[in-house]
Design an enzyme around this catalytic site. Structure first.
Site, PDB file in Angstrom:
ATOM      1  CB  THR A  42      -0.979   0.045   1.200  1.00  6.87           C
ATOM      2  OG1 THR A  42      -0.253  -0.142   2.409  1.00  6.87           O
ATOM      3  CG2 THR A  42      -2.041  -1.021   1.091  1.00  6.87           C
ATOM      4  NE  ARG A  50      -7.895 -10.765   4.191  1.00 10.31           N
ATOM      5  CZ  ARG A  50      -8.906 -11.595   4.072  1.00 10.31           C
ATOM      6  NH1 ARG A  50     -10.103 -11.236   4.459  1.00 10.31           N
ATOM      7  NH2 ARG A  50      -8.751 -12.794   3.549  1.00 10.31           N
ATOM      8  CD  GLN A 121       0.855 -12.400   5.208  1.00 11.45           C
ATOM      9  OE1 GLN A 121       1.100 -11.370   5.811  1.00 11.45           O
ATOM     10  NE2 GLN A 121      -0.135 -13.186   5.565  1.00 11.45           N
ATOM     11  CG  HIS A 139      -0.652 -15.420  -0.111  1.00 15.33           C
ATOM     12  ND1 HIS A 139      -1.133 -14.381   0.651  1.00 15.33           N
ATOM     13  CD2 HIS A 139      -0.671 -16.509   0.691  1.00 15.33           C
ATOM     14  CE1 HIS A 139      -1.426 -14.832   1.869  1.00 15.33           C
ATOM     15  NE2 HIS A 139      -1.148 -16.116   1.916  1.00 15.33           N
ATOM     16  CB  CYS A 147      -1.687 -23.448 -19.779  1.00 17.11           C
ATOM     17  SG  CYS A 147      -2.965 -24.645 -20.229  1.00 17.11           S
TER      18      CYS A 147
HETATM   19 ZN   LIG Z   1      -2.026 -25.376 -22.268  1.00 15.74          ZN
END
Ligand SMILES: [Zn+2]
Length: 259
Positions: A42, A50, A121, A139, A147
Site C-alpha cells: 500500500t 482487506r 504475503q 501467495h 496454463c
Molecule cells: Zn495449455
C-alpha cells in the site's frame, strides 16, 4: 557474552528512541529477515484487499452480486471464469506500480549482507523490482501466468491485454500464478519460510496483523535475538517485540541506516 535484559520500546516510546534502537539492532545483526504483508504494497499505492481503502470498503457496482473472496476463489475461476478475469483485470493489475522506500531498504540490507531476504504475503513483483534476490512468496505472484491444463507459462500481458477468458493453444485457461481462496499455498513456500526464519537473528514484521493461524505458527518458530514490529494495528506478538511501531512503514524505513 554480556547479559541482555529485555527492555521493550513499545509504540508509546518516543519515535526517535525507537528509530535509534532499530538502527542499533541492525548494526548488531547479519541475518535480518523481513516478513511483509499488505502494508508494504500500500506504501506503493496498491490497494489493500482487506484494508480501509481496499476492495471490501467500496463495493464496485459491476461485481455487487459477488463476495470479494468469491471473486478471488478457485470456485469463481472454475464456474464464473469470465467474471473472474473481468474482476482480476480491473483490480489486480500490479504492473503500473513502483517499489517504495520499504522495498528498497530491504533490498539494500540484503545486498550489504545484513539481511537474509524477504517473506511476503503480497503478490506484486515490487521486491524483485527493488533488487531483492531471496524472496519467499507465500501467495504466489501476479507477475507470471500459466496454463491450468498443460502448465505452459505466459507473460502477464497476455492475460491482461484481452477482454475474453485467456486460453492456451491446448484449450486450457491461462491463469495467474497466485494462490486463490480455496487453494493450497505453493508447495515448498512454507518450508522455505520456516527455514529462513530459523536462520534469522532479527525478524522484522512489516504491515501485517498476523491474524492467520498458519502465519502465527510460522512467527512462533522464530528463536533469534530481536523482533521488530511495524504495523498500524496491534498484533498478537507485540508483547514479545523489542520495538513496536504504529507509524507508517515508509516513515520508519526512510530512517533506517544502511552502511
Ligand atoms: Zn495449455
Amino acid at each position: 557474552m554480556p547479559e541482555i535484559t529485555f527492555k521493550q520500546l513499545a509504540e508509546n516510546s518516543p519515535f526517535e528512541d525507537r528509530i535509534a534502537r532499530v538502527n542499533e539492532i541492525f548494526k548488531d545483526c547479519n541475518a535480518i529477515v523481513f516478513f511483509g504483508g499488505a502494508g508494504v504494497s500500500t506504501a506503493s499505492g496498491i490497494p489493500d484487499f482487506r484494508g480501509k481503502n481496499g476492495l471490501y470498503s467500496k463495493p464496485d457496482p459491476e461485481f455487487i452480486h459477488y463476495q470479494p473472496e468469491y471473486l478471488l476463489s478457485d470456485d469463481c475461476l472454475r464456474d464464473n471464469t469470465q467474471v473472474f478475469f473481468d474482476f482480476y483485470r480491473k483490480n489486480l493489475d500490479t504492473r503500473k506500480y513502483e517499489p517504495n522506500v520499504v522495498h528498497k531498504k530491504m533490498a539494500e540490507l540484503e545486498e550489504k549482507g545484513k539481511a537474509l531476504g524477504v517473506i511476503t504475503q503480497n503478490i506484486d513483483g515490487l521486491h524483485e523490482a527493488a533488487g531483492t534476490k531471496n524472496i519467499v512468496k507465500l501467495h504466489g505472484t501476479a507477475d507470471k501466468c500459466h496454463c491450468a491444463k498443460c502448465g505452459k507459462e505466459f507473460p502477464v500481458d497476455f492475460v491482461m491485454n484481452m477482454k475474453e477468458v485467456p486460453r492456451c493453444r491446448c484449450g486450457g485457461v491461462v491463469r495467474p500464478d497466485i494462490v486463490l481462496y480455496g487453494e493450497m499455498l505453493p508447495s515448498g513456500a512454507m518450508d522455505k519460510a520456516y527455514q529462513m526464519i530459523g536462520n534469522a537473528d532479527c525478524l522484522v514484521i512489516c504491515g501485517t496483523s498476523l491474524a492467520l493461524p498458519h502465519i502465527q505458527a510460522l512467527i512462533d518458530s522464530f528463536i533469534g535475538e530481536y523482533m521488530i514490529i511495524v504495523n498500524a494495528s496491534p498484533t498478537k506478538f507485540d508483547a514479545y517485540a523489542d520495538v513496536v511501531f504504529r507509524e507508517d512503514l515508509a516513515e520508519v524505513f526512510a530512517r533506517i541506516e544502511v552502511e
